[in-house]
Write an enzyme that holds these catalytic residues in place. Sequence first.
Site, short mmCIF file in Angstrom:
data_model
loop_
_atom_site.label_atom_id
_atom_site.label_comp_id
_atom_site.label_asym_id
_atom_site.label_seq_id
_atom_site.Cartn_x
_atom_site.Cartn_y
_atom_site.Cartn_z
N LYS A 1 52.83 41.96 42.79
CA LYS A 1 52.15 41.64 41.73
C LYS A 1 52.66 40.21 41.18
O LYS A 1 51.87 39.38 40.99
CB LYS A 1 52.10 42.67 40.70
CG LYS A 1 51.27 42.12 39.46
CD LYS A 1 51.37 43.28 38.31
CE LYS A 1 52.64 42.90 37.56
NZ LYS A 1 52.29 43.83 36.26
N ASP B 1 47.20 44.77 37.95
CA ASP B 1 48.10 45.50 36.92
C ASP B 1 47.08 46.82 36.42
O ASP B 1 46.19 47.00 37.03
CB ASP B 1 48.36 44.72 35.90
CG ASP B 1 47.30 44.32 34.97
OD1 ASP B 1 46.35 44.46 35.14
OD2 ASP B 1 47.79 43.63 33.89
#
Length: 231
Positions: free
Chosen positions: A141, A159
């Site tokens: 991420k 997320d």
Amino acid sequence: MLRRHGHNAAVMVKSPRLPSPLPYSRQVAIFSRLQASEPHPQTELNFTNPYTLVVAVALSAQATDVGVNKATKDLFARADTPQKMLDLGLEAVTDHIKTIGLFRQKARNVIALSRMLVEEFGGEVPDSRAALMRLPGVGRKTANVVLNSAFGYPAQAVDTHIFRVGNRTRVAPGRDVDEVERAIEDNVPARFQQDAHHWLILHGRYICQARRPRCGVCPINELCPFEEKTA
């Protein structure tokens, strides 16, 4: 998935079937509205260069962007390159970020990733996901945020907000963040890919919230198939 009963028997248990992503025309309509409401979306983390973005995103795990920005304001004023961060030292870095969660481990990661950038990358942040993910404290991420916001690649940093919105709206359904990331890449029209994850995270943070989504002010309300809408 196999589930065992007794000593020898095994029963095949199917994973829940994912709903199909929204069709292309609905995707275009949704992202056109998100674009109209926020033409130039950006990360809410403050940064001045690719290095400070790497550090900020690495610090943001289990912390709010507001909290990270407060902690990094003075830190980045003193150390905005890997070498300056190493010169600052672990104790000072720890003191700067002590207001955010897991600050001791994060401080160690900041020093370690700074050292790796100096020793292996000439002090420059690489524009490769694989290389970024070698840095201590940097996962997929974080790497995708850096590739997108620092280097302009259409990488999708998924997320919890994006995971929720992707599934609720069926823009990008998936059982985990990796599936949602692939679903965005496969189904969101190319012209929206660069800013897709920014629009989705902002929508999840401020409109399509977890416990009580604000459907009454949602710009994509009638386009969204989510069944449990609020008045």
